[in-house]
Scaffold this active site. Sequence first.
Site, short mmCIF file in Angstrom:
data_model
loop_
_atom_site.label_atom_id
_atom_site.label_comp_id
_atom_site.label_asym_id
_atom_site.label_seq_id
_atom_site.Cartn_x
_atom_site.Cartn_y
_atom_site.Cartn_z
CB SER A 128 -0.90 0.00 1.24
OG SER A 128 -1.51 1.26 1.44
CE1 TYR A 153 -4.33 -2.10 4.74
CE2 TYR A 153 -3.72 0.16 4.21
CZ TYR A 153 -4.06 -1.12 3.80
OH TYR A 153 -4.11 -1.43 2.47
#
Length: 352
Positions: A128, A153
């Site tokens: 990501s 995350y």
Amino acid sequence: MNILVTGAAGFIGAHCVLRLLRDGHSVCGLDNFNGYYDPQLKHDRVAWVKDQVGEFPLARVDLTDAPAIDALFQLHRPDVVIHLAAQAGVRYSLENPRAYVDSNLTGFLNILESCRRHPVKHLIYASSSSVYGANQRTPYSVQDNVDHPLSLYAASKKANELMAHSYSHLFGIPCTGLRFFTVYGPWGRPDMSPIQFARAIAEGRVLQLFNHGEHQRDFTYIDDIIESIARLIERPPQATPHWDREQPDPATSPAPWRIYNIGGQHPVALRTYVALLEKHLGQTARIELLPLQPGDVLNTCADASDLARATGFQPRVELDDGLGRFIDWFLDYYALPIAHTPLAAELKRRSL
């Protein structure tokens, strides 16, 4: 090739399965259909894929179930694994951090272990853009340090890159990590801004813009993501010869391991993004400006030059075009009323 796609009922996963089947690959999917958002959307994505290319094996398995993961590898013997399953969402990681440890750390370990026990030619996994965290210099380069994540995350995705490197080094597994930049398009996740913003505008509800709408995001259309993955499948990384241990490149390795950015390379301010949604919906947004949320990255912009060198491709769908395609799907899938304007009438005509 025989390819295992995890997260096959997810946004990127469903598009990926469709492309791979159209390209003639044999595909097995894995998904746990969890309730992070309405599972009906996941079932509808799978039905959409099957309507176009027919049936394909899809195992309902959780990433934390190591014996079930290993049994799936034993049964299907994949040549390539495209690992897209994960617990997503930056803000949700503040509410339920254990879900990220379970899916993104334990789950990824189970995938790596199965790739070790049942050797694969290539493991491609989703990272990501959030790993860039507190970095301020843009465009983000895969050569940049990424040691300052701003959410669990993001930390879990950085951990995935490190875990993949260790398995690549120890067991020779060719591993490619893909740092996705704000992916959008038809069949997107309802917790992401395109659907959230479009619904608020279409329903006349107040649209909340954090950081007073000053964020910039490098939006990437789903087709560009899938094209990149398709080109990388048959390009497993090789060990970098003469890798400099005194000045190590964070994106390459003496192991068969690589990292690539996949982003549109044209960051857009959220206010501009909202204006484009207003244009395609034919309605005006009611906006509430709010302070910065914990865990949010201020701006994102990808340097995808390494991807272009490796594949001969870089993202090319412009945001205005991509949002138009997304809104066509959105209005059809959610069957929401839209304003009676010339633009709205044209959108409705095109959807019939």
